[in-house]
Design an enzyme around this catalytic site. Structure first.
Site, PDB file in Angstrom:
ATOM      1  CE  LYS A  44      -3.124  -2.484   3.054  1.00 33.50           C
ATOM      2  NZ  LYS A  44      -2.135  -3.543   3.417  1.00 33.50           N
ATOM      3  N   GLY A  51       0.293 -15.773  15.187  1.00 30.23           N
ATOM      4  CA  GLY A  51       0.754 -15.308  13.872  1.00 30.23           C
ATOM      5  C   GLY A  51      -0.240 -14.381  13.188  1.00 30.23           C
ATOM      6  CG  ASP A 110      -3.865  -2.524   7.099  1.00 29.33           C
ATOM      7  OD1 ASP A 110      -3.109  -2.699   6.124  1.00 29.33           O
ATOM      8  OD2 ASP A 110      -4.967  -3.098   7.219  1.00 29.33           O
ATOM      9  CE  LYS A 163      -6.182  -3.549   4.313  1.00 30.88           C
ATOM     10  NZ  LYS A 163      -6.368  -4.492   5.450  1.00 30.88           N
ATOM     11  CD  GLU A 217       3.198  -7.612  10.059  1.00 26.63           C
ATOM     12  OE1 GLU A 217       4.355  -7.207   9.940  1.00 26.63           O
ATOM     13  OE2 GLU A 217       2.266  -7.265   9.327  1.00 26.63           O
TER      14      GLU A 217
END
Lengths: 339, 339
Positions: free
Chosen positions: A123, A205, A219, A223, A208
């Site tokens: 991104k 997992g 994030d 978007k 992060e």
């Protein structure tokens, strides 16, 4: 139709894309008459290249990371090159750096210069240099798709551009980050603190080691910004987005939401107000009558309010490297095959 | 690009389509460079036609129903014709008759014969004569779209064909009928019987005087059948679908669902089993973790299970004549404008 591909970035998503190319090779030829050949893969140390196509099996079985490309180079005798040659399309899957937009920006501009079509998954370049990239792409008649950068397997751009054709989009509201949604869902379901939920997500997992992009809302902001620029006609950049993440969501907030029969969600919103487009991200409580109220765990969701079709949205598309790679593959198919 | 249209059926959806053509005329020219002209509208008594385009304002203001076409004919001096001449596209919006597929089937075959592209809203012809229609359309290089027949504003075919390109669809599950969903939602929220909820829905114009197609599950069966045939490669007909409607859902069933923290929904399902495609419709209880659990009232929803993108679905697209007309307009745009 033979299509030669360059892949930049060999992290978990890049490697998954290689795996999909191998797994789906026969299917893609049969269903879409497309024969994709991977002619270059680049990482920090350089590019491995082969005009005849790199061995997808060896790459797919390798550990993700640039080191694997160096090992591949040594074992195969193919030298590491400093850059890539002209091909049909670039798959841009380097790590997202929202400050510099690099290294993706450099790769994208080089591809445009070569008149290669582009499928972007990362991104950084798009949120930093949206206008520069699209102006150059238009001037060079290059097509650029970026489902992988706008919630991946969740169809967001598809719905906005295709399913709502002829409608006017009044507003967009989405749960666009699977990691933060997973953390909020855990906090509410298991009555644990933000720190405990984050640690559990990292252990599995899902989050992060450095969860900043996800839990600080960046994030999600990337978007919704890309969706607003694509679908509402704005030309905003990341600094125009008001962002609050989920770091400050307390156990008390969650208890309050539960007491009201609601759920706490990190909502990303874009809407037109007084002739301008506003974009914001922040935690909100939503009731059980909200179309996104059943979007829990790593699932995502989006709702478009329209003038003629009412509220239309998408749900699911749980975050995963495979889902992100599949979204890039979808974009790639649409570049060369019209249904 | 000038596109001449024939509309068959002047019910509430047909009239709404005319209204949208007028309301969106300037927008469609600007955004898609498409200039739609309505050259014929047909009802029970015949067709009004005009090579220069019929007056959209007069038609849009008229009461829905074939009588308005006769009035239009009288007032304008245009004679009622027995059929339509060749044009670019047919919008087929006659009432759905799942037994005969008529009159839609006749209109569709005539359009194919004239090499006109087709946007179908009514379902009868498609569910009765799917194979005949698509074989003839392929042979005549005619394009046929039918979003309006597969849950209208809810993007179902779009997601299956476009957003999931490159993925394999393992199963489809949907709440595809707004009327029955509204009735079930009312029964659960207001603790009323099926009969009371139906009566209230009829009073609000959500259920028809003869609600058979909706409450017996036939409308849902038509939609899931068309989705299965389009997306899972089957060639099934309506008699292959196992259908249970919501007529037999009792207050006790609803109380039981509520006691379990679940909701009663009319689910339509299609899936592959032992190499064949199975299609079924029936009431089911779904938990709050189901992606469709927040789909209440006249809203609809669908979830596709895939091999690479996980579960991906759409929600919303509340049933309305305007939504159905907007879905047909979307199809029409995609026939002539590629994004």
């Amino acid at each position: 139709m033979r299509v030669n591909l360059v892949l930049t970035g060999f992290g978990v998503v890049g490697r998954e894309f290689v795996r999909l190319l191998q797994e789906k090779h026969r299917f893609l030829r049969r269903a879409y008459e497309l024969d994709f050949r991977l002619v270059a893969v680049g990482g920090r140390g350089g590019f491995i290249t082969s005009e005849d196509g790199l061995d997808l099996k060896i790459l797919g079985d390798a550990e993700p990371g640039s080191d694997s490309l160096e090992t591949f180079s040594k074992n195969s005798g193919l030298p590491l090159m400093s850059t890539f040659d002209q091909a049909d399309a670039l798959i841009e899957a380097t790590p997202t750096d929202t400050d510099s937009g690099e290294p993706g920006f450099g790769y994208i501009m080089k591809a445009i210069h070569h008149q290669m079509d582009i499928v972007a998954i990362s991104k950084g370049a798009l949120v930093r240099h949206y206008d520069t990239i699209f102006t150059a792409a238009d001037a060079n008649q290059v097509k650029l798709k970026f489902s992988g950068a706008t919630a991946a397997a969740l169809p967001t751009l598809d719905i906005g551009q295709i399913s709502l054709a002829g409608s006017e989009i009044v507003s967009i509201e989405g749960i666009l980050n699977g990691t933060s949604n997973y953390i909020l869902s855990s906090m509410q379901r298991e009555q644990v603190s933000f720190e405990e939920a984050l640690k559990a997500a990292q252990h599995q997992g899902i989050a992060e080691a450095n969860p900043r992009l996800d839990v600080e809302g960046i994030d999600s902001a990337c978007k919704i910004l890309l969706l607003a620029n694509s679908l509402l006609g704005s030309r905003l950049s990341l600094s125009d987005v008001t962002v609050t993440g989920i770091v400050g969501v307390s156990s008390e907030d969650i208890i309050e939401a539960s007491a009201q029969g609601k759920k706490m969600k990190l909502l990303a919103r874009a809407y037109k107000q007084d002739g301008t487009v506003r974009v914001e991200v922040g935690p909100s409580m939503i009731g059980s009558d909200h179309l996104l109220s059943s979007v829990d765990g790593t699932n995502k969701g989006i709702v478009f309010r329209t003038d003629t079709m009412g509220d239309v949205g998408a749900v699911g598309g749980s975050s995963s490297p495979r889902g992100a790679a599949a979204a890039a593959l979808k974009d790639l198919i649409h570049l060369y095959h019209t249904t």
